[in-house]
Enzyme design. Structure first.
Site, PDB file in Angstrom:
ATOM      1  N   GLU A 303       0.830  -1.218   0.000  1.00  0.00           N
ATOM      2  CA  GLU A 303       0.000   0.000   0.000  1.00  0.00           C
ATOM      3  C   GLU A 303       0.855   1.254   0.000  1.00  0.00           C
ATOM      4  O   GLU A 303       0.548   2.235  -0.685  1.00  0.00           O
ATOM      5  CB  GLU A 303      -0.951   0.006   1.213  1.00  0.00           C
ATOM      6  N   ASP A 436      -5.147  -9.948  -8.067  1.00  0.00           N
ATOM      7  CA  ASP A 436      -5.465  -9.048  -9.190  1.00  0.00           C
ATOM      8  C   ASP A 436      -4.267  -8.366  -9.856  1.00  0.00           C
ATOM      9  O   ASP A 436      -3.981  -8.559 -11.033  1.00  0.00           O
ATOM     10  CB  ASP A 436      -6.510  -7.997  -8.756  1.00  0.00           C
ATOM     11  N   THR A 661      -0.783   0.692 -10.244  1.00  0.00           N
ATOM     12  CA  THR A 661      -2.096   0.174  -9.875  1.00  0.00           C
ATOM     13  C   THR A 661      -2.888   1.145  -9.000  1.00  0.00           C
ATOM     14  O   THR A 661      -4.048   0.888  -8.679  1.00  0.00           O
ATOM     15  CB  THR A 661      -1.970  -1.217  -9.213  1.00  0.00           C
TER      16      THR A 661
HETATM   17  C1  DMJ Z   1      -6.266   0.603  -4.903  1.00  0.00           C
HETATM   18  O1  DMJ Z   1      -5.465   0.779  -3.825  1.00  0.00           O
HETATM   19  C2  DMJ Z   1      -5.519  -0.063  -6.018  1.00  0.00           C
HETATM   20  O2  DMJ Z   1      -6.193   0.101  -7.202  1.00  0.00           O
HETATM   21  C3  DMJ Z   1      -5.309  -1.520  -5.773  1.00  0.00           C
HETATM   22  O3  DMJ Z   1      -4.682  -2.142  -6.863  1.00  0.00           O
HETATM   23  C4  DMJ Z   1      -6.607  -2.195  -5.529  1.00  0.00           C
HETATM   24  N1  DMJ Z   1      -7.351  -1.541  -4.526  1.00  0.00           N
HETATM   25  C5  DMJ Z   1      -7.502  -0.118  -4.524  1.00  0.00           C
HETATM   26  C6  DMJ Z   1      -8.681   0.405  -5.299  1.00  0.00           C
HETATM   27  O4  DMJ Z   1      -9.772  -0.369  -5.321  1.00  0.00           O
END
Ligand code: DMJ
Length: 672
Positions: A303, A436, A661
């Site tokens: 994160e 994912d 991401t």
């Molecule tokens: C974000 O922190 C990022 O997109 C992560 O890859 C997945 N979760 C959240 C958004 O949903």
């Protein structure tokens, strides 16, 4: 012998006197046409002209010369191209006498879903490295569509005729190449060079190099609506949560996760992109004066990498302000202890003040998505600083995961042990939570590195085949294509909203030359993700849906369990809508996004300040606000909305940047 005028006559200016010498006279020497004779004769004639006559002749001569030079230069280019064209017309395909290249060849049809992976040239072993690490700059696209083609109204059929003449040596290559959705090919020998681990020269931010010089594209009304939404959210954060992690818009307070101003950092590049200068400056001052990483606090490696490191790096690139690179270096260094594990698979948590790292209290496992979705950021940090340790650490994780057994046709389990380095909890496969972004970062690292790292592409292609083979199903009654889950051989029709990153990623792959059927799948899946909103009472998607596999009277495709009916303001569907609009130009994607924005405004906007997650997307009269605004609402959701509503392909050009991401754009490297 004769004389044409009396020698003693006074000079007259209105006639020409010609005197012939005896040798020149007819009859004495005969006709003499020698060069010397002609030269002498002309000179004499010239001398016999009056000054006026000579001036007139000289003027006419000069005028003719000037005209000749002018007409030569203006006719030169057409002439040259005419010459080349006629040469081209005459050129024939080597080995095929008489076959003119002017007739374009038809490419082979795209590979079928179950195509043998041996057909993909990218899956062959890599060549040894040739050059050091890539430098930043414009992309090195194997298939760079001309500008006018960037947004075709109707994406071409995969079997369409290639418009450009085929090069002499292309025919053999196309058989082995991956075919793009535009009908172009990825050349095998253009995808063979791995990045070097040697990183020497630190790099400059991308903003410093020349951006396209062009007229600004006017902002649309829908974009203005996004700016208004952002301002509303930001005002809440500024007034009640300044410098803290998240806004609690109902209680007008804040919550802390890492205590590092998460929302502020996540939103920096969004403010830059939206053109919110004042807000950006104020936030920049907070970063300069208040952001301190020397804190005794545990942070989650994944994160903090995607939100903080990613956010600082992209803001550095967009703004060129070295403050952000300094901060990125600081947090990057403080996260490095996570990699000190027996297997080099990083721990999930790091104490950034103490320099210690550890797994969660209940296990020595890490999540697969977490350890494989930090690479874009650490690789970029290495490139910018010239310090190879960052890239080395994350590349080792990828190499290790590449070599692991326990995958199912490219699909990975959700956990990996930090001691043994092996996958754990085998047999469960999902494209949702915990796995994912593993898939997303395979493709994006390959793009970031200039499309040379074959193992990444190989794993990505294999995984998408695995998705098609094991996880794709169609719902009833609308026959929506969805991605379910597999648990020990049993298919579950469950799909997380998180999976909605996939259509965008597939479209990005197709844009970069991967097979045409990836684009087709992307189109089918984005329709499904949209229906996850449209079939729900508030028009907002729940966190998880279950699809009906059998038609039942009065039932829609989408079923929602009580535990899954919350909405956290997540970005994935809007993110994919953005990619789909960029690559197809189909306005329906903008319209779908517009509907979603309006429903966010209707059900999640807190009238005084901010937006909130909600507990119940099925109850329009009381969606049960949760009192929390996630940082990714500003970092991702609103950013992708703004980009979706823009018609400016250079507003974060996808041939120059790759989004991490958390929607932080990082530059695509150029091969050395
Ligand atoms: C974000 O922190 C990022 O997109 C992560 O890859 C997945 N979760 C959240 C958004 O949903």
């Amino acid at each position: 012998m004769y004389s044409a005028g009396a020698a003693a006559s006074p000079p007259r200016r209105d006639f020409i006197s010609v005197t012939l010498s005896p040798e020149e006279a007819v009859g004495t020497g005969g006709y003499n046409n020698s060069k010397a004779w002609r030269r002498r004769s002309c000179w004499r004639k010239w001398k016999q002209l009056s000054r006026l006559q000579r001036s007139v002749i000289l003027f006419l001569f000069t005028f003719l010369v000037v005209c000749g030079v002018i007409s030569y230069t203006s006719l030169g280019e057409p002439w040259k191209s005419l010459t080349n064209k006629s040469l081209d017309d005459q050129r024939t395909e080597p080995g095929i006498p008489g076959l003119k290249l002017a007739n374009p060849a038809v490419l082979p049809a795209p590979k079928k879903a179950d195509a043998n992976l041996g057909d993909y040239p990218e899956l062959s072993p890599q060549k040894p490295p040739r050059a050091p690490h890539g430098r930043r700059g414009p992309p090195n696209l194997q298939i760079r569509p001309p500008r006018r083609d960037v947004r075709p109204k109707n994406p071409p059929d995969s079997s369409r005729v290639v418009e450009e003449p085929v090069q002499a040596d292309k025919e053999e290559k196309t058989e082995k190449s991956v075919i793009s959705w535009r009908g172009a090919v990825i050349e095998p020998d253009q995808s063979t060079e791995p990045p070097s681990s040697k990183i020497k020269e630190p790099e400059k931010p991308s903003s410093v190099e020349a951006e396209d010089q062009k007229e600004p594209v006017p902002i649309t009304d829908r974009q203005l609506a996004v700016v208004e939404a952002f301002r509303h959210a930001w005002k809440g954060y500024r007034d009640f949560a300044w410098g803290h992690d998240e806004l609690k818009p109902l209680s007008k307070s804040y919550s802390e996760w890492f205590g590092l101003g998460l929302t502020l950092i996540d939103a920096l590049d969004t403010m830059w992109i939206l053109g919110l200068k004042e807000e950006f400056e104020e936030a920049r001052n907070w970063v300069a004066n208040n952001l301190v990483f020397d804190k005794n606090v545990d942070v989650n490696l994944f994160e903090s990498t995607i939100r903080i490191l990613g956010g600082l790096l992209s803001t550095y690139h967009l703004s060129g302000d070295s403050l952000f690179l300094e901060k990125a270096k600081d947090i990057g260094n403080r996260l490095m202890p996570a990699f000190k594990t027996p297997s080099k698979i990083p721990y999930s948590d790091v104490n950034i003040g103490r320099g210690t790292a550890h797994p969660p209290r209940w296990t020595s496992d890490s999540t697969v998505a977490e350890v494989t979705s930090i690479q874009l950021e650490f690789r970029e940090l290495s490139r910018l600083t010239g310090e190879e340790k960052f890239q080395k650490a994350v590349d080792e994780v990828m190499k290790h995961v590449h070599s692991l057994s326990g995958k199912n046709d490219g699909l990975v389990p959700m956990f990996i042990n930090t001691n043994s380095g092996q996958f754990t909890h085998l047999g469960v496969y999902t494209l949702g939570a915990r796995a994912d972004s593993y898939y997303e970062y395979l493709l994006k690292q390959w793009i970031q590195g200039g499309k040379k790292e074959n193992e990444l592409l190989e794993d990505y292609m294999r995984a998408i085949e695995g998705v098609k083979k094991h996880l794709l199903q169609r719902s009833q009654p609308k026959k929506l294509t969805f991605v379910g889950e597999l648990a020990h051989g049993h298919f579950s029709a469950k799909m997380d909203h998180l999976v909605c990153f996939l259509p965008g990623t597939l479209a990005l792959g197709a844009h970069n030359g991967l097979t045409a059927d990836h684009m087709k799948l992307a189109e089918a899946l984005i329709e499904t993700c949209y229906q996850m909103y449209a079939q729900v009472e508030t028009g907002l998607s729940p966190e998880i849906v279950h699809f009906n596999l059998h038609a039942q009277k009065g039932h829609k495709d989408v079923e929602i369990k009580p535990a899954d009916r919350h909405n956290l303001l997540r970005p994935e569907t809007v993110e994919s809508l953005f990619y789909m609009y960029r690559f197809t130009g189909d306005k329906k994607y903008q319209d779908w996004g517009w509907e979603i924005l309006q429903n966010f405004n209707k059900y999640t906007r807190v009238p005084t300040v901010g937006y909130t997650s909600i507990n119940n997307v099925q109850n329009p009269s009381n969606p049960e606000p949760r009192d929390k605004m996630e940082s990714f609402f500003l970092g991702e959701t609103l950013k992708y909305m703004f980009l979706l509503f823009s018609d400016d392909i250079d507003l974060i050009n996808l041939d120059k940047y790759v989004f991490n991401t958390e929607a932080h754009p990082l530059p695509i490297w150029v091969p050395a």
